[in-house]
Design a protein around this motif. Structure first.
Motif, PDB file in Angstrom:
ATOM      1  N   PRO A 160       0.807  -1.233   0.000  1.00  0.00           N
ATOM      2  CA  PRO A 160       0.000   0.000   0.000  1.00  0.00           C
ATOM      3  C   PRO A 160       0.839   1.282   0.000  1.00  0.00           C
ATOM      4  O   PRO A 160       0.424   2.273  -0.591  1.00  0.00           O
ATOM      5  CB  PRO A 160      -0.825  -0.115   1.285  1.00  0.00           C
ATOM      6  N   ILE A 161       2.002   1.260   0.623  1.00  0.00           N
ATOM      7  CA  ILE A 161       2.830   2.468   0.681  1.00  0.00           C
ATOM      8  C   ILE A 161       3.213   2.928  -0.729  1.00  0.00           C
ATOM      9  O   ILE A 161       3.430   4.107  -0.966  1.00  0.00           O
ATOM     10  CB  ILE A 161       4.083   2.238   1.581  1.00  0.00           C
ATOM     11  N   LYS A 162       3.259   1.987  -1.688  1.00  0.00           N
ATOM     12  CA  LYS A 162       3.605   2.360  -3.062  1.00  0.00           C
ATOM     13  C   LYS A 162       2.417   2.922  -3.825  1.00  0.00           C
ATOM     14  O   LYS A 162       2.587   3.595  -4.834  1.00  0.00           O
ATOM     15  CB  LYS A 162       4.149   1.138  -3.829  1.00  0.00           C
ATOM     16  N   HIS A 163       1.194   2.620  -3.373  1.00  0.00           N
ATOM     17  CA  HIS A 163       0.016   3.092  -4.101  1.00  0.00           C
ATOM     18  C   HIS A 163      -0.027   4.606  -4.187  1.00  0.00           C
ATOM     19  O   HIS A 163      -0.453   5.171  -5.177  1.00  0.00           O
ATOM     20  CB  HIS A 163      -1.276   2.603  -3.421  1.00  0.00           C
ATOM     21  N   ARG A 164       0.420   5.240  -3.113  1.00  0.00           N
ATOM     22  CA  ARG A 164       0.294   6.700  -3.032  1.00  0.00           C
ATOM     23  C   ARG A 164       1.102   7.383  -4.141  1.00  0.00           C
ATOM     24  O   ARG A 164       0.600   8.247  -4.846  1.00  0.00           O
ATOM     25  CB  ARG A 164       0.757   7.151  -1.645  1.00  0.00           C
ATOM     26  N   TRP A 165       2.346   6.959  -4.299  1.00  0.00           N
ATOM     27  CA  TRP A 165       3.165   7.542  -5.360  1.00  0.00           C
ATOM     28  C   TRP A 165       2.595   7.192  -6.738  1.00  0.00           C
ATOM     29  O   TRP A 165       2.475   8.044  -7.621  1.00  0.00           O
ATOM     30  CB  TRP A 165       4.624   7.077  -5.253  1.00  0.00           C
ATOM     31  N   ASN A 166       2.216   5.920  -6.920  1.00  0.00           N
ATOM     32  CA  ASN A 166       1.732   5.482  -8.230  1.00  0.00           C
ATOM     33  C   ASN A 166       0.449   6.224  -8.628  1.00  0.00           C
ATOM     34  O   ASN A 166       0.276   6.616  -9.776  1.00  0.00           O
ATOM     35  CB  ASN A 166       1.490   3.965  -8.231  1.00  0.00           C
ATOM     36  N   GLU A 167      -0.423   6.418  -7.639  1.00  0.00           N
ATOM     37  CA  GLU A 167      -1.658   7.140  -7.930  1.00  0.00           C
ATOM     38  C   GLU A 167      -1.348   8.601  -8.288  1.00  0.00           C
ATOM     39  O   GLU A 167      -1.896   9.146  -9.259  1.00  0.00           O
ATOM     40  CB  GLU A 167      -2.601   7.076  -6.720  1.00  0.00           C
TER      41      GLU A 167
END
Ligand SMILES: [Zn+2]
Length: 307
Positions: A105-112
């Motif tokens: 989930p921590i990667k979702h923020r950047w990807n979004e």
């Protein structure tokens, strides 16, 4: 791999788009709420899983990855995602962002935020874009991807707000970690931005690498290519850019202990600028159980005549 820089006109254009969004949200306090960004931009977000492609029955016949058209014949979306190792997708006609649910989930923020960047940048309009692990890192040299990553950084770090907070105390990895918490972003993306944007005129460099201590290196560690990223501030690049990633990593080897977590140590070192002038830098490293993060920053000129 060293970081890229975009032209001043491009960044000014993207800054303008990001400022419009932040104004639309009433110039919010950190951390930025991406749900509010989606509502403002009328974007829709979904997730897919590479192991369950109920969502992915749709077919697609045009898709750009890293600036290249990759699919010419209609293909089932799930197959395309698997074949191309896509981590995120953007459908302009539906204003829809799809993210890989299987990523942490921590990667979702950047990807979004990267996908929001594609949506914001007027000259990306209308393109169906697929992103891979590589296009989603700020080290990607393909222009459109570098632009979307720049926009993601401006959004998640609230434009100049980060710079104001980052320059209010002396540089250190502790400060980087605290800024990461405050803005709700990973330590790695915060360190990256710290070096690129919070520099004033101070030369700074950051490394993301394997563990510097020989006893702690993983089997796939490559001494000829020890850094996943090397991020230089503009001043560092101008005056110290001749120093190789291998040499910079070598500095960390000189002081790093074999700890598995937290601080690996700190040292004052002397670096020579392009004109042979000597300068004192502080280097410090931290291990996040996965990678070593290093910050090096200029402290003072080294008096001539003293060896
Ligand atoms: Zn992209």
């Amino acid at each position: 791999m060293k970081n890229v820089r975009l032209g001043a006109r491009t960044t000014a254009d993207i800054d303008g788009q990001v400022a419009k969004v932040l104004r639309g949200l009433g110039n919010p306090e950190p951390p930025l709420d991406l749900r509010a960004v989606r509502e403002l931009l009328k974007l829709d977000r979904g997730y897919y899983s590479t192991t369950d492609d109920g969502l992915l029955r749709e077919t697609l016949s045009r898709l750009k990855v890293a600036g290249r058209q990759v699919l010419l014949r209609p293909t089932i979306l799930g197959d395309a995602i698997r074949a191309l190792s896509l981590k995120a997708l953007y459908f302009p006609d539906q204003k829809r962002i799809l993210l890989d649910q299987d990523l942490p989930p921590i990667k979702h923020r950047w990807n979004e935020a990267h996908k929001v960047g594609h949506d914001l940048i007027p000259w990306h309009a209308g393109m169906m874009l697929g992103d891979t692990e590589q296009t989603l890192t700020p080290a990607c040299h393909e222009v459109m991807e570098a632009e979307a990553n720049y926009a993601a950084g401006q959004l998640l770090f609230l434009a100049e707000r980060f710079q104001t907070e980052a320059t209010s105390s002396a540089p250190s990895l502790d400060l980087v970690r605290n800024l990461g918490k405050g803005f709700g972003n990973t330590v790695t993306s915060t360190l990256w931005r710290f070096v690129e944007q919070a520099h004033g005129n101070r030369p700074m460099v950051a490394l993301v690498s394997g563990h510097p201590h020989p006893a702690k290196r993983k089997a796939d560690f490559d001494i000829a290519n020890p850094c996943r990223y090397c991020v230089e501030s503009p001043q560092f690049r101008e005056r110290f850019g001749h120093i190789t990633e291998i040499d910079l990593f070598g500095i960390t080897v000189g002081y790093a202990g074999a700890q598995r977590g937290r601080s690996l140590g700190t040292a004052e070192v002397i670096l020579k600028d392009r004109n042979g002038g000597r300068h004192v830098f502080v280097f410090e490293s931290f291990f996040n159980r996965h990678e070593a993060l290093t910050l090096g920053y200029w402290v003072r000129p080294h008096p001539p005549g003293i060896v």
